[in-house]
Design a protein around this motif. Structure first.
Motif: not given
Length: 170
Positions: A99-114, A117-128
């Motif tokens: 959940n924390i990694l997901y929210h960090a990934a949202v922040c990266y995406m919304e800050s135009n820093q995809a 941030g990709y590593g964080y959403i990748e880790k979140a996706a692997a966990a859930k």
């Protein structure tokens, strides 16, 4: 597409039409998601902190509270280091890190820093792997980063895993 070594306007038309359709759908999807998030926020304070603090002894709670405050104000770039500090202080507690990694990934995406941030959403996706929100965000990252075939595979998986959820089709 190439036909006999030459580009054909006929062959380019479907690709251009697909790109235009994707752009239109992404705008519609963004609008729908915005309305859903805004309506969910009215009168209800959904907080990761409230969900977590009731069941776990966590370190660095001040970082999470601050992260949620700036996230709620759409100050995504300011929320990133706060989420990550909280995550780093609580790495060993596996129940909530996605959940924390997901929210960090949202922040990266919304800050135009995809890219960052990709590593964080990748880790979140692997966990859930069955989490709808996480998988949809992963697909959006893949599109943003130019990996459309991989995004299509993720979207197909989302529809297969969550056939009755409207978000699967947005």
């Amino acid at each position: 597409f190439q036909t006999g070594g030459r580009d054909s306007a006929e062959n380019k038309a479907p690709v251009q039409k697909s790109i235009e359709e994707y752009s239109r759908l992404r705008t519609v999807r963004d609008a729908v998601v915005f309305v859903l998030v805004a309506s969910a926020s009215v009168g209800v304070q959904s907080s990761i902190f409230n969900k977590l603090s009731s069941s776990m002894n966590m370190k660095g709670e001040k970082y999470l509270k601050k992260a949620e405050a700036v996230y709620g104000d759409s100050q995504y770039a300011k929320a990133i280091p706060l989420y990550l500090k909280f995550f780093n202080k609580n790495k060993k507690k596996k129940d909530f890190d996605a959940n924390i990694l997901y929210h960090a990934a949202v922040c990266y995406m919304e800050s135009n820093q995809a890219a960052q941030g990709y590593g964080y959403i990748e880790k979140a996706a692997a966990a859930k792997p069955d989490d709808l929100d996480i998988q949809v965000l992963k697909a959006e990252y893949l599109v943003t980063l130019g990996s459309v075939p991989d995004a299509i595979r993720v979207y197909k998986s989302v529809v297969k895993t969550h056939p009755g959820d409207y978000l699967s089709y947005i």
